[in-house]
Design a protein around this motif. Structure first.
Motif, short mmCIF file in Angstrom:
data_model
loop_
_atom_site.label_atom_id
_atom_site.label_comp_id
_atom_site.label_asym_id
_atom_site.label_seq_id
_atom_site.Cartn_x
_atom_site.Cartn_y
_atom_site.Cartn_z
N GLY A 283 0.88 -1.17 0.00
CA GLY A 283 0.00 0.00 0.00
C GLY A 283 0.92 1.21 0.00
N HIS A 284 0.35 2.42 0.00
CA HIS A 284 1.26 3.57 0.09
C HIS A 284 1.15 4.24 1.45
CE1 HIS A 284 -1.66 6.83 -0.80
NE2 HIS A 284 -2.19 6.02 -1.70
N LEU A 285 2.34 4.61 1.93
CA LEU A 285 2.47 5.12 3.30
C LEU A 285 2.08 6.59 3.41
CD1 LEU A 285 3.44 4.21 6.09
CD2 LEU A 285 5.79 4.66 5.36
N ILE A 295 -8.59 5.60 4.68
CA ILE A 295 -8.94 4.78 3.51
C ILE A 295 -7.93 4.96 2.39
CG2 ILE A 295 -11.40 4.63 4.07
CD1 ILE A 295 -11.91 6.75 1.85
N ASP A 296 -7.19 6.06 2.39
CA ASP A 296 -6.20 6.31 1.33
C ASP A 296 -4.90 6.79 1.99
OD1 ASP A 296 -4.90 6.71 -1.03
OD2 ASP A 296 -6.00 8.51 -1.59
N ASP A 297 -4.00 5.89 2.35
CA ASP A 297 -4.09 4.48 2.06
C ASP A 297 -3.60 3.69 3.27
OD1 ASP A 297 -4.44 2.11 0.66
OD2 ASP A 297 -2.45 2.21 -0.21
N GLY A 298 -3.93 4.23 4.49
CA GLY A 298 -3.58 3.46 5.68
C GLY A 298 -4.14 2.06 5.61
N ASN A 329 5.35 8.46 -1.13
CA ASN A 329 4.80 9.47 -2.04
C ASN A 329 4.14 8.93 -3.31
OD1 ASN A 329 4.04 11.85 -3.18
ND2 ASN A 329 6.09 12.75 -3.34
N GLU A 330 3.07 8.19 -3.10
CA GLU A 330 2.24 7.80 -4.24
C GLU A 330 1.43 8.99 -4.73
OE1 GLU A 330 -1.51 6.64 -6.22
OE2 GLU A 330 -1.27 7.66 -4.32
N GLU A 331 0.97 9.80 -3.76
CA GLU A 331 -0.04 10.82 -4.07
C GLU A 331 0.42 11.87 -5.06
OE1 GLU A 331 -2.97 10.50 -3.62
OE2 GLU A 331 -3.39 9.37 -1.80
N SER A 357 -2.97 -2.68 -2.61
CA SER A 357 -4.30 -2.25 -2.18
C SER A 357 -4.32 -0.73 -2.05
CB SER A 357 -4.63 -2.90 -0.83
OG SER A 357 -5.80 -2.34 -0.30
N ASP A 358 -5.13 -0.06 -2.88
CA ASP A 358 -5.18 1.41 -2.80
C ASP A 358 -6.52 1.92 -3.32
OD1 ASP A 358 -4.54 4.07 -2.49
OD2 ASP A 358 -3.31 4.19 -4.28
N PHE A 359 -7.60 1.35 -2.79
CA PHE A 359 -8.92 1.82 -3.21
C PHE A 359 -9.87 1.73 -2.03
CE2 PHE A 359 -12.76 1.14 -6.16
CZ PHE A 359 -12.86 2.49 -6.46
N ASP A 424 -18.65 4.52 -2.12
CA ASP A 424 -18.55 5.79 -1.37
C ASP A 424 -17.11 6.27 -1.19
OD1 ASP A 424 -17.60 4.00 0.50
OD2 ASP A 424 -19.01 4.55 2.10
N TYR A 425 -16.18 5.60 -1.86
CA TYR A 425 -14.75 5.95 -1.71
C TYR A 425 -14.49 7.41 -2.04
CZ TYR A 425 -9.66 5.56 -2.41
OH TYR A 425 -8.29 5.73 -2.36
N PHE A 426 -15.10 7.89 -3.14
CA PHE A 426 -14.81 9.26 -3.57
C PHE A 426 -15.66 10.32 -2.86
CE2 PHE A 426 -13.04 6.69 -7.05
CZ PHE A 426 -11.72 7.17 -6.97
#
Ligand SMILES: [Zn+2]
Length: 479
Positions: A283-285, A295-298, A329-331, A357-359, A424-426
């Motif tokens: 995942g991204h830290l 949820i994004d992205d803990g 730094n994915e974001e 996993s990133d959704f 409902d993610y967004f």
């Protein structure tokens, strides 16, 4: 030599062909399937992932790349991998532009003066001291902006007003992120003084704007760019509806400030037979700064860490290594994922299978895969283990590996896509509302069950899934 009867000859030939064929097919031994089912069932009732995401979002909180929390997040990840008992914990440096957010304000100056709620976008320039005041020119899509006469936007604040709708697969994000990433760059090239968009988010009645990155690569090309919350965009639309020139003042204190070196943090459960061959999950830290990145992205980091720990806690190590990667730094442009793929491209054949996993944290309902044809039987075996916990398998669609690991897939890594319910993610994505309360521990545990079961089966497989340099180039996977 005695002649074989024709029927016997063809039967023995067919047997020989069948045997040769079986030798090239990747399969998962029955014992591994049985163990994977036990892992799956244990994971469904395991709280590790929820404990991990609680720890990260509470003890570190928001983790904007390059901020002081970037380093605290890294220290947290190293300590957490160790506390969970991973065999090997290490970091790999990643360097990226440092962008800082300090403050942001906006108001309608005329014809009806009032404040607006917005948030600056990643890599936005700051406004001059005292703010930027200019007329707003509205477009209802990115295409409409592209077709506009540059003279009509020069010196003005471009506003792109595209609304996203909720979908289980979140596909409207292609619209929202397209406007957010591409819009500011196009507006800047046309001579605009600033850029606004309706937030790339599906919530309708929350005054929480959605941040996210722009496509600016160079501080010299950047202009001030920000997202209005959906109700603020509605309000601006009503004001524009009077048909009079509308003037807005933007006061953004933010911008590029050199470079920063962070790191991908990696934990491994070392393989017993083939330690050099890896199943890669992660995942991204990093997170955006208004919320705590639950949820994004803990969630993604927690799912992968918990899956690795469950496999680690078995009586015997798996045949191959389980590698859990917490990406940096994915974001702001997949910096961790791109650095990882550049560094490890030459070893791509050693990557058995991978996905990130990133959704969000809702249940996984669909699995797709990009694997070699001879591994489809093994995929069917994995699908059978996942079906009882609600996961469908579509063998016709490609798997892209998720956000950062899409970059390794691009180098030829066999990859899955494990699709969560993103309805409902967004609503919460990249906002102050991305907080722990949005995660249901039971749904999170289902994700861990999927990751633990597939990772273990891939690690125990007789044969590979087709990773090699340049494989899957034309599979049509997104990202
Ligand atoms: Zn993310």
């Amino acid at each position: 030599m005695r002649r074989l009867p024709l029927t016997l000859l063809s039967a023995s030939l067919m047997l020989a062909i069948g045997t040769a064929n079986a030798a090239t097919q990747t399969t998962i031994p029955a014992a591994a399937v049985k163990t994977a089912k036990q892992l799956r069932d244990k994971a469904m009732n395991d709280n590790t992932a929820y404990d991990v995401v609680t720890s990260l979002t509470t003890e570190v909180g928001p983790r904007l790349a390059g901020s002081p929390a970037d380093a605290r997040g890294r220290e947290w990840a190293i300590a957490k991998f160790k506390a969970l008992g991973f065999d090997k914990v290490y970091t790999e440096q990643v360097t990226y532009p440092l962008w800082e957010r300090r403050s942001e304000h906006a108001e309608i100056v005329g014809p009806f003066p009032q404040p607006l709620d917005l948030i600056a976008l990643g890599y936005s320039a700051g406004t001059p001291k005292g703010g930027l005041t200019a007329e707003v020119v509205r477009f209802d899509s990115l295409d409409a902006l592209k077709k506009a006469d540059p003279a009509s936007v020069k010196g003005k604040i471009v506003y792109v007003d595209a609304r996203m709708q909720r979908h289980k697969d979140g596909h409207d994000y292609a619209i929202g992120s397209g406007v957010r990433v591409g819009g500011p760059v196009i507006a800047a090239k046309m001579g605009a003084a600033g850029f606004l968009l309706r937030s790339a988010g599906t919530d309708a009645n929350s005054r929480t704007p959605h941040t996210g990155v722009t496509g600016f690569k160079d501080p010299k090309e950047a202009i001030p760019a920000a997202a209005l919350s959906n109700p603020d965009a509605d309000q601006l639309d009503r004001v524009l509806g009077y048909g009079k020139p509308v003037t807005v003042k933007l006061d953004l204190d933010c911008g590029f400030n050199g470079t920063y070196t962070g790191a991908n943090v990696i934990g491994e459960v070392t393989g017993r037979k083939h330690p050099e061959q890896v199943v890669a999950i992660g995942g991204h830290l990093d997170s955006w700064d208004p919320g705590t990145g639950a949820i994004d992205d803990g969630a993604g980091v927690a799912i992968a860490m918990a899956a690795g720990k469950l496999i680690h806690d078995m009586p015997q190590r798996p045949d191959r290594t389980i590698r859990v990667i917490a990406f940096a730094n994915e974001e702001m442009g997949l910096w961790g994922g791109r650095a990882y793929a550049d560094k490890h491209a030459s070893e791509v054949s050693k990557f058995q299978l991978g996905t990130e996993s990133d959704f969000g944290a809702r249940k996984i309902w669909l699995m797709t895969a990009s694997v070699k044809p001879e591994a489809r039987g093994a995929m069917d075996q994995i699908a059978k283990v996942l079906a009882p916990i609600g996961v469908d398998y579509d063998a016709k669609k490609p798997g892209g590996g998720g956000s950062d690991l899409s970059q390794m897939h691009g180098k030829g890594m066999a990859a899955l896509t494990l699709v969560q319910d993103g309805t409902d993610y967004f609503d919460y994505h990249h906002t102050a509302n991305d907080t722990l309360d949005k995660i249901d521990p039971k749904e999170l545990a289902q994700n861990v069950a999927v990751y633990a079961a597939f990772s273990y089966m891939a690690a125990q497989a007789d044969g590979d899934f087709g990773s090699k340099p340049g494989a899957f180039k034309d599979d049509g996977a997104e990202e």
